[in-house]
Scaffold this motif. Sequence first.
Motif, short mmCIF file in Angstrom:
data_model
loop_
_atom_site.label_atom_id
_atom_site.label_comp_id
_atom_site.label_asym_id
_atom_site.label_seq_id
_atom_site.Cartn_x
_atom_site.Cartn_y
_atom_site.Cartn_z
N SER A 42 25.24 -26.82 8.48
CA SER A 42 26.31 -27.30 7.63
C SER A 42 26.10 -28.76 7.26
N GLU A 43 26.58 -29.14 6.10
CA GLU A 43 26.56 -30.55 5.71
C GLU A 43 27.61 -31.35 6.47
N ARG A 44 28.58 -30.69 7.06
CA ARG A 44 29.68 -31.39 7.72
C ARG A 44 29.41 -31.67 9.20
N VAL A 45 28.64 -30.80 9.88
CA VAL A 45 28.25 -31.06 11.26
C VAL A 45 26.90 -30.39 11.47
N ARG A 46 25.93 -31.16 11.94
CA ARG A 46 24.57 -30.66 12.03
C ARG A 46 23.82 -31.45 13.10
N TYR A 47 22.66 -30.94 13.47
CA TYR A 47 21.81 -31.64 14.43
C TYR A 47 20.96 -32.68 13.72
N ASP A 48 20.80 -33.85 14.35
CA ASP A 48 19.88 -34.83 13.84
C ASP A 48 18.50 -34.63 14.47
N SER A 49 17.60 -35.56 14.24
CA SER A 49 16.23 -35.41 14.72
C SER A 49 16.13 -35.49 16.24
N LYS A 50 17.19 -35.99 16.89
CA LYS A 50 17.20 -36.06 18.36
C LYS A 50 18.04 -34.96 18.98
N TYR A 51 18.35 -33.96 18.15
CA TYR A 51 19.13 -32.82 18.62
C TYR A 51 20.51 -33.23 19.13
N ARG A 52 21.13 -34.17 18.43
CA ARG A 52 22.52 -34.54 18.66
C ARG A 52 23.31 -34.17 17.42
N LEU A 53 24.57 -33.77 17.63
CA LEU A 53 25.41 -33.41 16.50
C LEU A 53 25.83 -34.65 15.74
N VAL A 54 25.75 -34.56 14.42
CA VAL A 54 26.15 -35.63 13.52
C VAL A 54 27.24 -35.08 12.61
N TYR A 55 28.29 -35.85 12.43
CA TYR A 55 29.44 -35.43 11.62
C TYR A 55 29.51 -36.31 10.38
N THR A 56 29.73 -35.69 9.24
CA THR A 56 29.90 -36.45 8.01
C THR A 56 31.33 -36.30 7.52
N ALA A 57 31.84 -37.37 6.92
CA ALA A 57 33.21 -37.38 6.42
C ALA A 57 33.21 -37.31 4.90
#
Length: 533
Positions: A42-57
């Motif tokens: 999803s564009e709203r919550v996804r894994y980054d390159s370090k396999y941590r969740l990233v949230y976009t607003a």
Amino acid sequence: MTNLFSRRSVLGAGGAAVGAAALGSLGIGQAGASPTGRLWQSERVRYDSKYRLVYTADDEGNRIPDFSHAGYRNGDSPIPHVRTVKTVQPIEGDNTAHLQAAIDEVGLRTPDRNGFRGALLLAPGIYPVAGTLRVNRSGVVLRGSGDGADPAKNTVIQATGNTPVSRDVVVLGGSVSTGWRGEVAGTRTDITSDWVQVGSRSFDVADASGLKRGDNIVLIHPCTEAWLASVDHGGTAKDAGWTVDSQPITYNRFIRSIRGNTVTVDVPIFEHMRRARSQSYLYVWDRAGLVTGVGVESLRIDIQFAGDPDVDEAHAWVGVKVRQVEDAWVRDSTFLHFAKAGVETTEATRVTVRNCRALDPASVITGGLRYNFNCESFSQQVLFVDCYASKARHAFISNGASSASGIVFLRGTSEGALASSEGHRRWSQGLLWDNHREVAPKVDLTLGIYNRGDYGTGHGWATSHSVGWNCDTGTTKLVVQKPPTAQNYAIGCHGIITGDGPFTQPAGYIEGANRTGLVPPSLYQAQYLDRHR
């Protein structure tokens, strides 16, 4: 399930190699989708390159909150197996007094170092119960021998009669709801941050001198005219709009740290708090009457009724009421022929309902009834996992209005639905339906994250900042709509995914409808793992 998930379980069967390298090898990077079309994020919550969740607003600051704090002890500890300290057998006739005396006897025991007094084991058999059983002392568990229909192997509580009218069969917790109003003198202070974004855990206060780490606090966002105007006075269609003081947003939290006048709490808030619209404040709660560390396990409650199951409701209405509790659970149990709910929570925080079945309600098919798994007012951080409902009007529902939030329905199944699972009324916040499934529904709208207009008594905007994740409504509708000042989401869901509801409002955020391969397949499990890394 202990809430301790492996990375493989979070990625699902398609994620054989796990972690950042695995996502890269699958062609899933920060942009989201796999070029093969098989796996996507999803564009709203996804894994980054370090396999941590990233949230976009979005442009309004709306973002998906972290739901992973739901459940017993915020999911940070598995539900315990409490030692059996007493076993009882059924007696002839009404067993209410017999069982209550045994529950009370366990409740008089000295708690162990973990706060548990012990479990009362009900041997296999049929236990007619004409009253209400009350597990009202902390550290007590009511345990059956199994929830099957055969009384030779299982514990069957037969709820008989209708005295008092529309009663609860088991009450797990305290006797009277207080609305968390008990305020410790000298601890009230205003929240001075101009804007506390949904999903935040830190904010500034006017004076932190009366607070300390570990305090149980209550946060209040008053229902002002300015806030009401920003949400269209509830969007109640033909009904009168909501009124000042009618819908205060309330959170039950613990202080994790204090630095100067900046307070950090244990669980995110599920709504924006804008000071220009409402002056929020907090105080230390006195926890009066609170019951902790209680559970119901491995039993069957069969409510007796007469006549037509679509007419008769002159019998017990709720199988287990979870009330005035913290850190409680109901698991591995079956509830039949209730009029209102198999399990219902109110003034309940950090509760897990696991592997339960709420089946075949007996009542008129109308408003206020057949809410098989139901969260009423002041229900927060409640986790329903692997539960099954049949013939519900609202199988998995928050009916708690603006004091209910942080509720997760994980892998719930509704069979033969007569209306939708949903946020039901008046601005409940932060609800997550994760891998919800519909089987043979009887209606064409089965999951509602939306506006209910003039349904009920001005239900209006029923929920905000809520999510349907990887749900499957078959050939029926999942309706998701955008409230003013907030957002709702349907991501990776299957069915008729639409913003076209019973009341015309803007569509919510819809992404990946009827597309397989969503990573992670479970948002709750992914958030849980991310928080515990």
